[in-house]
Design a protein around this motif. Sequence first.
Motif, short mmCIF file in Angstrom:
data_model
loop_
_atom_site.label_atom_id
_atom_site.label_comp_id
_atom_site.label_asym_id
_atom_site.label_seq_id
_atom_site.Cartn_x
_atom_site.Cartn_y
_atom_site.Cartn_z
N VAL A 66 0.84 -1.21 0.00
CA VAL A 66 0.00 0.00 0.00
C VAL A 66 0.87 1.25 0.00
O VAL A 66 0.60 2.22 -0.71
CB VAL A 66 -0.97 0.00 1.21
CG1 VAL A 66 -1.61 1.37 1.40
CG2 VAL A 66 -2.04 -1.06 1.02
N GLY A 67 1.95 1.23 0.78
CA GLY A 67 2.83 2.39 0.85
C GLY A 67 3.61 2.66 -0.42
O GLY A 67 3.99 3.80 -0.68
N ALA A 68 3.83 1.64 -1.25
CA ALA A 68 4.67 1.79 -2.44
C ALA A 68 3.89 1.85 -3.74
O ALA A 68 4.40 2.35 -4.74
CB ALA A 68 5.67 0.64 -2.51
N ARG A 69 2.68 1.34 -3.77
CA ARG A 69 1.96 1.19 -5.04
C ARG A 69 1.63 2.55 -5.66
O ARG A 69 1.30 3.51 -4.99
CB ARG A 69 0.70 0.36 -4.85
CG ARG A 69 -0.28 0.96 -3.85
CD ARG A 69 -1.58 1.36 -4.46
NE ARG A 69 -2.48 1.86 -3.46
CZ ARG A 69 -2.63 3.15 -3.18
NH1 ARG A 69 -1.89 4.04 -3.78
NH2 ARG A 69 -3.51 3.55 -2.29
N VAL A 114 -5.58 -8.39 -12.55
CA VAL A 114 -4.55 -8.69 -11.55
C VAL A 114 -3.16 -8.36 -12.07
O VAL A 114 -2.77 -8.75 -13.17
CB VAL A 114 -4.63 -10.18 -11.14
CG1 VAL A 114 -3.52 -10.52 -10.15
CG2 VAL A 114 -6.00 -10.51 -10.55
N VAL A 115 -2.40 -7.66 -11.24
CA VAL A 115 -1.00 -7.36 -11.50
C VAL A 115 -0.10 -8.29 -10.69
O VAL A 115 0.94 -8.74 -11.16
CB VAL A 115 -0.70 -5.88 -11.17
CG1 VAL A 115 0.78 -5.56 -11.30
CG2 VAL A 115 -1.53 -4.95 -12.05
N LEU A 116 -0.50 -8.58 -9.44
CA LEU A 116 0.29 -9.40 -8.53
C LEU A 116 -0.64 -10.21 -7.63
O LEU A 116 -1.62 -9.67 -7.12
CB LEU A 116 1.19 -8.50 -7.66
CG LEU A 116 1.85 -9.14 -6.43
CD1 LEU A 116 2.92 -10.16 -6.84
CD2 LEU A 116 2.46 -8.06 -5.54
N ALA A 117 -0.32 -11.49 -7.44
CA ALA A 117 -0.98 -12.33 -6.43
C ALA A 117 0.07 -12.79 -5.44
O ALA A 117 1.19 -13.13 -5.82
CB ALA A 117 -1.66 -13.53 -7.08
N PHE A 160 8.27 -14.42 -8.47
CA PHE A 160 8.14 -15.01 -9.81
C PHE A 160 7.54 -13.98 -10.77
O PHE A 160 6.70 -13.18 -10.38
CB PHE A 160 7.24 -16.24 -9.78
CG PHE A 160 7.73 -17.33 -8.87
CD1 PHE A 160 8.57 -18.33 -9.35
CD2 PHE A 160 7.38 -17.34 -7.53
CE1 PHE A 160 9.04 -19.33 -8.50
CE2 PHE A 160 7.84 -18.34 -6.68
CZ PHE A 160 8.67 -19.33 -7.16
N GLU A 161 7.99 -14.07 -12.03
CA GLU A 161 7.44 -13.22 -13.09
C GLU A 161 7.03 -14.11 -14.26
O GLU A 161 7.75 -15.07 -14.59
CB GLU A 161 8.49 -12.20 -13.53
CG GLU A 161 7.96 -11.15 -14.48
CD GLU A 161 8.95 -10.03 -14.73
OE1 GLU A 161 9.02 -9.56 -15.89
OE2 GLU A 161 9.67 -9.65 -13.77
N GLU A 182 11.99 -3.73 -8.39
CA GLU A 182 11.57 -2.69 -9.33
C GLU A 182 10.26 -3.06 -10.01
O GLU A 182 9.58 -2.21 -10.56
CB GLU A 182 12.65 -2.47 -10.39
CG GLU A 182 13.91 -1.80 -9.85
CD GLU A 182 13.63 -0.43 -9.24
OE1 GLU A 182 12.88 0.37 -9.85
OE2 GLU A 182 14.15 -0.17 -8.13
N GLN A 183 9.91 -4.35 -10.01
CA GLN A 183 8.69 -4.82 -10.67
C GLN A 183 7.81 -5.55 -9.65
O GLN A 183 8.34 -6.25 -8.79
CB GLN A 183 9.02 -5.77 -11.83
CG GLN A 183 9.77 -5.13 -12.96
CD GLN A 183 8.95 -4.07 -13.66
OE1 GLN A 183 7.73 -4.16 -13.74
NE2 GLN A 183 9.62 -3.05 -14.17
N PRO A 184 6.51 -5.41 -9.66
CA PRO A 184 5.71 -4.67 -10.63
C PRO A 184 5.75 -3.16 -10.48
O PRO A 184 5.26 -2.43 -11.32
CB PRO A 184 4.29 -5.20 -10.38
CG PRO A 184 4.28 -5.61 -8.95
CD PRO A 184 5.67 -6.10 -8.68
#
Length: 198
Positions: A66-69, A114-117, A160-161, A182-184
Amino acid sequence: MGALMSVVPPEPTWPVPPERGWIADDLDRLPNLPPHTELIDGNLVFVSPQSNFHVYAIRLLEFGLVGARPSHLAVLREMTVTLGTRDRPEPDLLVVRREAVTGDRQTTYRPEDVVLAVEVVSPDSEERDRELKPRKYAGAGFPHYWRVENESGELVVHVFEREAATGTYMPMGIHRGELELEQPFPLAIDLTDPQRWL
């Protein structure tokens, strides 16, 4: 005086699956399902009680995300994603595109949102979180997946990507102490003391 009658608690009643098996929409219709019930391959999956480690890990990563998104993304806790008619898993954390959040009655998201799970592995979910769910998430097109493990009391994040050419996840690193990526999106999360979020 009459004899005292003993009170016997009622037997729990379990939902009986229809012949076709359960479908994703059934999670919104079935009464009295335990919290965090998932649908995997048409089967209802009931989760065991959460451990303190599970709670700490989710909270630590949720606050860090939450702090970084960036503002066009939202961080959600324990919401389902409808992958298809027979699959509606509930990752511990999701990062989704903000426009996918449609209101307070929403109960599920689409794979393309979805970007990240993120899954925090529990003793009863090891096979699902290490093998089954990553295959399903990669197949559904989730770009990023994190698997969180308790390794002798240490919070460890496996990152994982998704590789577009194969449609499978590639390991991008194992993080202890600090999760710096650095990702996402750029972020740095101190993993050394999850209890400070109590």
